[in-house]
Motif scaffolding. Structure first.
Motif, PDB file in Angstrom:
ATOM      1  N   ILE A   1       1.987  16.019 -11.367  1.00 16.64           N
ATOM      2  CA  ILE A   1       2.174  14.868 -10.670  1.00 16.64           C
ATOM      3  C   ILE A   1       2.186  15.079  -8.968  1.00 16.64           C
ATOM      4  O   ILE A   1       2.345  14.114  -8.161  1.00 16.64           O
ATOM      5  N   VAL A   2       2.785  16.406  -8.595  1.00 14.21           N
ATOM      6  CA  VAL A   2       3.002  16.787  -7.375  1.00 14.21           C
ATOM      7  C   VAL A   2       1.619  16.564  -6.565  1.00 14.21           C
ATOM      8  O   VAL A   2       1.833  15.844  -5.271  1.00 14.21           O
ATOM      9  N   LEU A   3       0.557  16.785  -7.053  1.00 13.23           N
ATOM     10  CA  LEU A   3      -0.747  16.926  -5.974  1.00 13.23           C
ATOM     11  C   LEU A   3      -0.931  15.189  -5.791  1.00 13.23           C
ATOM     12  O   LEU A   3      -1.226  14.969  -4.521  1.00 13.23           O
ATOM     13  N   PRO A   4      -0.845  14.458  -6.610  1.00 15.28           N
ATOM     14  CA  PRO A   4      -1.182  12.946  -6.358  1.00 15.28           C
ATOM     15  C   PRO A   4      -0.095  12.533  -5.569  1.00 15.28           C
ATOM     16  O   PRO A   4      -0.474  11.507  -4.665  1.00 15.28           O
ATOM     17  N   VAL A   5       1.306  12.704  -5.857  1.00 14.99           N
ATOM     18  CA  VAL A   5       2.351  12.208  -4.841  1.00 14.99           C
ATOM     19  C   VAL A   5       1.945  12.897  -3.326  1.00 14.99           C
ATOM     20  O   VAL A   5       2.319  12.154  -2.328  1.00 14.99           O
TER      21      VAL A   5
ATOM     22  N   ALA B   1      -1.919  10.339   2.866  1.00 12.78           N
ATOM     23  CA  ALA B   1      -2.746   9.271   3.277  1.00 12.78           C
ATOM     24  C   ALA B   1      -2.009   8.056   3.545  1.00 12.78           C
ATOM     25  O   ALA B   1      -2.601   7.448   4.731  1.00 12.78           O
ATOM     26  N   THR B   2      -0.894   7.754   3.095  1.00 14.22           N
ATOM     27  CA  THR B   2       0.039   6.568   3.794  1.00 14.22           C
ATOM     28  C   THR B   2       0.592   6.922   5.117  1.00 14.22           C
ATOM     29  O   THR B   2       0.612   6.201   5.999  1.00 14.22           O
ATOM     30  N   GLY B   3       0.980   8.147   5.168  1.00 10.10           N
ATOM     31  CA  GLY B   3       1.382   8.712   6.485  1.00 10.10           C
ATOM     32  C   GLY B   3       0.232   8.521   7.522  1.00 10.10           C
ATOM     33  O   GLY B   3       0.563   8.211   8.688  1.00 10.10           O
ATOM     34  N   CYS B   4      -1.078   9.025   7.310  1.00 13.80           N
ATOM     35  CA  CYS B   4      -1.725   8.823   8.350  1.00 13.80           C
ATOM     36  C   CYS B   4      -2.143   7.463   8.501  1.00 13.80           C
ATOM     37  O   CYS B   4      -2.393   7.092   9.868  1.00 13.80           O
ATOM     38  N   LEU B   5      -2.248   6.656   7.596  1.00 19.13           N
ATOM     39  CA  LEU B   5      -2.471   5.253   7.669  1.00 19.13           C
ATOM     40  C   LEU B   5      -1.119   4.640   8.701  1.00 19.13           C
ATOM     41  O   LEU B   5      -1.550   3.750   9.547  1.00 19.13           O
ATOM     42  N   GLY B   6      -0.231   5.256   8.504  1.00 21.74           N
ATOM     43  CA  GLY B   6       0.987   4.667   9.477  1.00 21.74           C
ATOM     44  C   GLY B   6       0.656   5.024  10.664  1.00 21.74           C
ATOM     45  O   GLY B   6       1.120   4.415  11.689  1.00 21.74           O
ATOM     46  N   VAL B   7       0.436   6.230  10.987  1.00 20.52           N
ATOM     47  CA  VAL B   7       0.076   6.735  12.296  1.00 20.52           C
ATOM     48  C   VAL B   7      -1.104   5.923  13.159  1.00 20.52           C
ATOM     49  O   VAL B   7      -0.614   5.638  14.222  1.00 20.52           O
TER      50      VAL B   7
ATOM     51  N   GLY C   1      -5.267   4.832  -2.122  1.00 26.49           N
ATOM     52  CA  GLY C   1      -5.438   3.876  -3.318  1.00 26.49           C
ATOM     53  C   GLY C   1      -5.608   4.706  -4.651  1.00 26.49           C
ATOM     54  O   GLY C   1      -4.638   4.326  -5.539  1.00 26.49           O
ATOM     55  N   PHE C   2      -6.368   5.429  -4.485  1.00 23.23           N
ATOM     56  CA  PHE C   2      -6.618   6.494  -5.699  1.00 23.23           C
ATOM     57  C   PHE C   2      -5.252   7.388  -6.071  1.00 23.23           C
ATOM     58  O   PHE C   2      -5.033   7.223  -7.067  1.00 23.23           O
ATOM     59  N   ALA C   3      -4.780   7.771  -4.975  1.00 26.31           N
ATOM     60  CA  ALA C   3      -3.620   8.750  -5.406  1.00 26.31           C
ATOM     61  C   ALA C   3      -2.505   7.663  -5.819  1.00 26.31           C
ATOM     62  O   ALA C   3      -1.703   8.245  -6.550  1.00 26.31           O
ATOM     63  N   GLY C   4      -2.463   6.591  -5.093  1.00 22.83           N
ATOM     64  CA  GLY C   4      -1.207   5.661  -5.708  1.00 22.83           C
ATOM     65  C   GLY C   4      -1.425   5.220  -6.910  1.00 22.83           C
ATOM     66  O   GLY C   4      -0.556   5.113  -7.793  1.00 22.83           O
ATOM     67  N   LYS C   5      -2.622   5.064  -7.338  1.00 29.09           N
ATOM     68  CA  LYS C   5      -3.063   4.584  -8.605  1.00 29.09           C
ATOM     69  C   LYS C   5      -2.494   5.931  -9.760  1.00 29.09           C
ATOM     70  O   LYS C   5      -1.913   5.630 -11.016  1.00 29.09           O
ATOM     71  N   SER C   6      -2.716   7.070  -9.225  1.00 25.69           N
ATOM     72  CA  SER C   6      -2.519   8.184  -9.841  1.00 25.69           C
ATOM     73  C   SER C   6      -1.040   8.375 -10.336  1.00 25.69           C
ATOM     74  O   SER C   6      -0.693   8.685 -11.320  1.00 25.69           O
ATOM     75  N   VAL C   7      -0.235   7.971  -9.098  1.00 17.25           N
ATOM     76  CA  VAL C   7       1.057   8.396  -9.201  1.00 17.25           C
ATOM     77  C   VAL C   7       1.611   7.052 -10.193  1.00 17.25           C
ATOM     78  O   VAL C   7       2.578   7.482 -10.966  1.00 17.25           O
ATOM     79  N   LEU C   8       1.277   6.024  -9.929  1.00 11.34           N
ATOM     80  CA  LEU C   8       1.700   5.011 -10.793  1.00 11.34           C
ATOM     81  C   LEU C   8       1.339   5.270 -12.451  1.00 11.34           C
ATOM     82  O   LEU C   8       2.280   4.760 -13.058  1.00 11.34           O
TER      83      LEU C   8
END
Length: 190
Positions: free
Chosen positions: A147-151, A157-163, A124-131
């Motif tokens: 911007i590379v690190l937040p992306v 994070a989303t990949g791990c959540l997907g797994v 969520g924090f990374a997604g907000k940073s990207v947005l």
């Protein structure tokens, strides 16, 4: 059971916990108890759940675990989880997970849900940073940071959540508690 060794850890997980793919050392009396229960009820739950039911206060584990299942070993029981095991049963992942279990004393289920919560928060924090970065680029034509690190954080994070979501959706449902009436469980006198 008495020991001062930190290499032996008392198990506190109960029925339905995410504990499986384990090697068991069991004495003859306990094995007979499991076989007697199987004779009475038939198959109704996985071995870790049966052991948690029959021996809630007398199960221990070696730490660190001396034997690990190879990630590429196919399952005879839950083959739908084989792809997930390729990721989760890597020795460094298992080793770190065991360290967290032993250090915190938490059950696998507690750590599982804590991990999911941490991934949601981090994602969520990374997604907000990207947005925010996208908004800044769209508004001002440039971004005043990296911007590379937040992306990367957001994707991890989303990949791990997907797994984890895939694993949760494929995992077998926990066993149902047997219906008990006046000393009778599932039609069998106990």
């Amino acid at each position: 059971f008495k020991t001062t060794s930190n290499k032996i850890v008392k198990l506190s997980c109960g029925i339905g916990s995410a504990l499986g793919t384990t090697a068991y050392i069991i004495n003859e009396r306990a094995m007979n108890d499991i076989l007697n229960m199987h004779s009475k009820r038939g198959y109704y739950a996985a071995i870790p759940d049966v052991m948690a039911e029959l021996f809630p206060e007398s199960r221990y584990a070696a730490y660190p675990t001396p034997f690990l299942r190879a990630p590429q070993t196919k399952s005879l029981v839950n083959p739908q989880l084989d792809d997930l095991r390729l990721v989760l049963f890597q020795p460094p992942v298992v080793s770190q997970f065991q360290n967290v279990l032993a250090f915190t004393g938490l059950s696998t289920n507690a750590i599982f849900f804590t991990t999911i919560g941490g991934l949601f928060i981090g994602g969520g924090f990374a997604g907000k940073s990207v947005l925010d970065a996208i908004h800044e680029i769209a508004t001002y034509g440039s971004y005043g940071g990296n911007i590379v690190l937040p992306v990367i954080n957001f994707l991890l994070a989303t990949g791990c959540l997907g797994v984890l979501a895939l694993g949760s959706s494929l995992a077998p449902k926990p066993p149902q508690a047997p219906e008990e009436e006046d000393g009778v469980v599932d039609g069998i006198s106990v």
